[in-house]
Design an enzyme around this catalytic site. Structure first.
Site, mmCIF file in Angstrom:
data_model
loop_
_atom_site.group_PDB
_atom_site.id
_atom_site.type_symbol
_atom_site.label_atom_id
_atom_site.label_comp_id
_atom_site.label_asym_id
_atom_site.label_seq_id
_atom_site.Cartn_x
_atom_site.Cartn_y
_atom_site.Cartn_z
ATOM 1 N N LYS A 220 0.861 -1.187 0.000
ATOM 2 C CA LYS A 220 0.000 0.000 0.000
ATOM 3 C C LYS A 220 0.896 1.235 0.000
ATOM 4 C CE LYS A 220 -3.776 2.021 2.719
ATOM 5 N NZ LYS A 220 -4.603 1.798 3.920
ATOM 6 N N LYS A 273 -2.386 -1.468 -3.618
ATOM 7 C CA LYS A 273 -3.247 -0.288 -3.542
ATOM 8 C C LYS A 273 -2.381 0.968 -3.649
ATOM 9 C CE LYS A 273 -6.507 2.029 -0.455
ATOM 10 N NZ LYS A 273 -7.200 2.065 0.822
HETATM 11 ZN ZN LIG Z 1 -5.300 3.184 8.232
#
Ligand SMILES: [Zn+2]
Length: 350
Positions: A220, A273
């Site tokens: 992420k 992501k």
């Molecule tokens: Zn978070």
């Protein structure tokens, strides 16, 4: 002289083409032929539809995400039913608590908003796969993804306000167990806290939830594409940023390290992501761990850009959306978390 030779070769091409022109266009001649050789096909089953759940009644549209709402539990059930009718078999829940505090107590409260929504959705639509986001940022008053280096936790070797790793793991354990008890089908730790997958796995196993899968937000990035989500989940950090735990957008080799650690710690599925600006990352992570299902998060900023351009009549929303989602799948995503899920499922069904 050189120019003359090139000209000569070109004229030869025109005169005697058939002997040496290779013709990939043959397989693009008709819709049926194109469909036969299509390599990537989107399906409603590929989508995981995010739902934002809050206390109270009714629904309120999120300004920067047209068509997406903060929902009461009842409305969340309604939207999950709509998803199921369209063949979308999974939702992911994000909660907006009644009150925020430094730790985020409602995050693991038995009657927290997400816990209520899990129970309500599983009761009405037992076959719906309910995924839950496991992090602190929507629940803490400072909006950060963990316990901060301040007050009683202060560690002088670390910067003031730094997200403390191991104290945060203890809270994540409580959240994961609480979601499991409410009936979640998959828990998805999203905070990029070191050791989160292994710790949660151990805790779930010891509590008897050894069959509950973990979808790890393994890779992420500290991305600027999350802006509209923070309005939707009311989870913007009050100060600073998330660069001390989320990844630098410039890095891809580091993604392999993060993914490898989560695989080792027992992740059942991996996620990258955001998605659109990180198709190369999806590709290399999928290549490195082809044995694990891969998810990509088509994030709020990606959604907002498409909606804004479509509202202005600058792009064809359906075509651009399906092309974008196809690209994510082509890059290696088996599953796509997307706000377009319901529309895309409708468009795919024709
Ligand atoms: Zn978070």
């Amino acid at each position: 002289m050189a120019l003359f030779e090139i000209g000569n070769r070109q004229s030869k091409t025109v005169t005697h083409p058939s002997s040496f022109v290779r013709r990939p266009r043959r397989l693009r001649t008709t819709p049926a032929l194109r469909a036969m050789v299509r390599e990537t096909e989107l399906n409603a089953r590929d989508f995981i539809y995010p739902l934002f759940v809050r206390h109270g009644q009714g629904r309120s549209e999120i300004r920067s995400m047209p068509g997406i709402y903060q929902l009461s539990v009842e409305e969340a059930v309604h939207d999950a039913e709509a998803a199921a009718m369209l063949g979308v078999s999974a939702v992911i829940l994000f909660g907006i608590p009644a009150q925020k505090d430094p730790i985020g107590l409602e995050n693991f409260a038995e009657n927290g908003i997400v816990q209520q929504a899990i129970r309500a959705i599983k009761k009405e639509i037992p076959e719906m796969v309910v995924v839950t986001d496991v992090c602190l940022c929507e629940y803490t008053d400072h909006g950060h993804c963990g316990i901060l280096n301040t007050g009683e936790h202060f560690q002088p070797s670390l910067p003031e306000g730094y997200v403390l790793n191991d104290p945060t793991l203890e809270v994540l354990n409580k959240v994961a167990i609480s979601h499991a008890e409410a009936g979640a089908d998959i828990v998805a730790p999203s905070g990029m806290i070191d050791g989160m997958v292994g710790t949660i796995r151990g805790t779930l196993d010891r509590a008897g939830y050894n069959n509950l899968p973990i979808l790890s937000y393994a890779v992420k990035y500290a991305s600027s594409f999350y802006g509209p989500f923070r309005e939707a989940a009311e989870g913007a950090p009050r100060f600073g940023d998330r660069k001390s735990h989320q990844m630098d957008p410039a890095n891809v080799r580091e993604a392999l390290r993060e993914a490898a650690l989560d695989v080792e710690e027992g992740a059942d599925m991996l996620m990258v992501k955001p998605a659109l600006a990180y198709l190369d990352v999806i590709h290399v992570v999928k290549d490195a761990f082809p044995e694990l299902p891969m998810a990509a998060y088509n994030v709020s900023g990606e959604y907002a850009m498409v909606k804004a351009a479509a509202a202005n009549g600058w792009i064809d929303e359906a075509k651009v959306t399906l092309e974008t989602l196809t690209a994510m799948k082509r890059a290696g995503a088996d599953l796509i978390l997307t706000y377009h899920a319901l529309d895309a499922a409708k468009w795919l069904a024709g």
